[in-house]
Design an enzyme around this catalytic site. Structure first.
Site, PDB file in Angstrom:
ATOM      1  N   LYS A 176       2.200  10.140   8.288  1.00  0.00           N
ATOM      2  CA  LYS A 176       1.985   9.688   9.530  1.00  0.00           C
ATOM      3  C   LYS A 176       3.109   9.996  10.500  1.00  0.00           C
ATOM      4  O   LYS A 176       2.374  10.947  11.369  1.00  0.00           O
ATOM      5  CB  LYS A 176       2.105   7.785   9.102  1.00  0.00           C
TER       6      LYS A 176
ATOM      7  N   ASP B  49       9.583   3.252   1.519  1.00  0.00           N
ATOM      8  CA  ASP B  49       8.302   3.806   1.975  1.00  0.00           C
ATOM      9  C   ASP B  49       7.984   3.182   3.851  1.00  0.00           C
ATOM     10  O   ASP B  49       7.934   2.060   3.647  1.00  0.00           O
ATOM     11  CB  ASP B  49       7.488   3.219   0.960  1.00  0.00           C
TER      12      ASP B  49
ATOM     13  N   PHE C  73       0.997  -1.427  -0.177  1.00  0.00           N
ATOM     14  CA  PHE C  73       0.400   0.424   0.098  1.00  0.00           C
ATOM     15  C   PHE C  73       0.882   1.210  -0.125  1.00  0.00           C
ATOM     16  O   PHE C  73       1.635   1.801   0.933  1.00  0.00           O
ATOM     17  CB  PHE C  73      -0.977   0.364   0.962  1.00  0.00           C
TER      18      PHE C  73
HETATM   19  C1  PLP Z   1       3.335   2.491   4.129  1.00  0.00           C
HETATM   20  C2  PLP Z   1       2.405   3.024   3.392  1.00  0.00           C
HETATM   21  N1  PLP Z   1       2.596   4.787   2.494  1.00  0.00           N
HETATM   22  C3  PLP Z   1       1.856   4.956   1.860  1.00  0.00           C
HETATM   23  C4  PLP Z   1       0.596   5.881   2.870  1.00  0.00           C
HETATM   24  C5  PLP Z   1      -0.595   6.679   2.127  1.00  0.00           C
HETATM   25  O1  PLP Z   1      -0.503   7.151   3.500  1.00  0.00           O
HETATM   26  P1  PLP Z   1      -1.373   8.700   3.550  1.00  0.00           P
HETATM   27  O2  PLP Z   1      -2.288   8.319   3.468  1.00  0.00           O
HETATM   28  O3  PLP Z   1      -0.696   9.464   4.102  1.00  0.00           O
HETATM   29  O4  PLP Z   1      -1.502   9.597   2.436  1.00  0.00           O
HETATM   30  C6  PLP Z   1      -0.185   4.678   3.516  1.00  0.00           C
HETATM   31  C7  PLP Z   1      -1.105   5.022   4.660  1.00  0.00           C
HETATM   32  O5  PLP Z   1      -1.355   3.892   5.007  1.00  0.00           O
HETATM   33  C8  PLP Z   1       1.046   3.874   4.105  1.00  0.00           C
HETATM   34  O6  PLP Z   1       0.891   2.534   5.155  1.00  0.00           O
END
Ligand code: PLP
Length: 389
Positions: A246, A217, A132
């Site tokens: 986050k 990520d 994700f």
């Molecule tokens: C690993 C990862 N990357 C990207 C995102 C996307 O972040 P945002 O919701 O702040 O756009 C999330 C959100 O859950 C995530 O867990």
């Protein structure tokens, strides 16, 4: 106004992208929140790994208030002290030279990194099944869930999928046409899946061999969540791109795309931009989060309390595994009843979530105390007993 009344107003005014809210929260303090009916919850999800210092932490309140009364926003024609200091701090935490691009969210951090990969002259990105990475069109192209992607195709192309944690599959997928390999050090939304030891190190070797970028990520795992500043740290690798968001702002929206070494110059003037990214208030909040994690020794604390939760829940008859590191905790159930358990937990005053049908996720504030964790274990065990009888 009651939860029911607020929920009706919500449904009449807020776009229905999330389904109905589970309740309407009105106040938070430490690891606790209260809803509009006055019911108290122990927040074991922390805004999905966001509220690193819990709710209404004085350090964030102070940093935001002071910055807002000093200099609240400027355009990116200018720079501010907290923006520069935060970029330096993130690079210092990573221990390498580089450059930082600030954003307002995780998906935007990934969007910036995705654009950086295109500046290599190659377009192919190798991504893992179960990943994700966000909901904007670029990040969505790199997110595995078919149900999220299908309504919005065509998405940016040249994305290759490999099974997560399988170094041999990665090796087979990467050649000299690959711009980047993108991985979560622990897959969060997939249910807190930890790859085998050596996976990230193998990814580094494979990407280096083919001149591809290693992009990690750390949006869910970074900034102390797993008991180290970054979850990849224990692998010993040096990535080219790291994305965070986050927990970085502790609840104030901020993300960052951090490019190390040669990757730092991929994005050049005019290649990318943002109005709010690097905002003085958001960067001041992030500096307060980082310095509180340091001063209150929350890295070690997160590791200890996370182990307490995994130990306390792992041996329940309904639990087949307790995964994750630090305060990113996955509870694997023997039956596909995670949603039912999360609902019963909410009724019992615990906020957790069910990222998949058989996995629960806990990502509480890093300040969760030993007593709160003990209470969480006892209550959640009771909930698990209740749903199985
Ligand atoms: C690993 C990862 N990357 C990207 C995102 C996307 O972040 P945002 O919701 O702040 O756009 C999330 C959100 O859950 C995530 O867990």
């Amino acid at each position: 106004m009651t939860v029911t009344e607020w929920t009706e107003r919500y449904q009449g005014a807020v776009m229905n992208t999330f389904g109905p809210p589970q309740t309407i929260l009105v106040r938070g303090e430490g690891s606790h929140v209260w809803d509009a009916d006055g019911k108290e919850y122990l927040d074991l999800l922390g805004g999905i790994a966001v509220n690193a210092l819990g709710h209404a932490h004085p350090a964030i309140v102070e940093a935001v208030t002071t910055q807002l009364t000093t200099l609240g926003h400027i355009s990116n024609f200018f720079a501010s002290e907290p923006q520069i200091a935060l970029a330096e701090k993130l690079l210092a935490l990573l221990g390498h030279d580089g450059r930082v691009f600030f954003t307002n969210s995780g998906t935007e951090a990934n969007e910036a990194a995705f654009k950086a990969t295109r500046r290599t002259g190659r377009t192919k990105v190798v991504v893992a099944d179960g990943s994700f990475h966000g909901r904007t069109m670029g990040a969505l192209a790199l997110t595995s869930k078919e149900a999220y992607r299908a309504p919005f195709e065509p998405l940016p192309g040249d994305v290759v999928w490999v099974p997560y944690g399988d170094a041999a599959a990665l090796e087979a997928a990467v050649d000299d046409t690959v711009a980047a390999v993108l991985l979560e050090p622990i897959q969060g939304e997939a249910g807190v899946i930890v790859p085998p030891d050596g996976y990230l190190a193998a990814a580094r070797v494979i990407t280096s061999k083919h001149g591809a970028l290693l992009w990690l990520d750390e949006i869910q795992t970074g900034i102390g969540r797993t008991g180290t500043w970054f979850a990849f740290e224990e692998s010993g690798v040096v990535p080219d791109l790291v994305t965070v968001a986050k927990g970085l702002g502790g609840g104030i929206p901020i993300g960052a795309c951090i490019a190390l070494g040669d990757a730092a110059t991929l994005l050049q003037p005019g290649n990318h931009g943002t109005t709010f990214g690097g905002n003085p208030v958001a960067t001041a909040a992030a500096l307060a989060v980082i310095s509180t994690i340091e001063s209150d020794k929350l890295l070690d604390h997160a590791a200890t309390i996370g182990d307490q939760l995994r130990r306390g829940l792992g041996d329940h008859a309904l639990v087949t595994d307790a995964t994750g590191r630090g305060l990113l905790v996955g509870i694997v159930l023997a039956q596909p009843i995670a949603a039912e358990v999360a609902k019963a937990a909410l009724a019992a005053g615990l906020i957790i979530n069910a990222p998949t049908t058989d996995r629960l996720r806990l990502a509480p504030p890093l300040i969760l105390t030993e007593n709160e964790a003990a209470y969480a274990v006892t209550t959640l065990r009771d909930v698990l007993d209740e749903v199985t009888t």
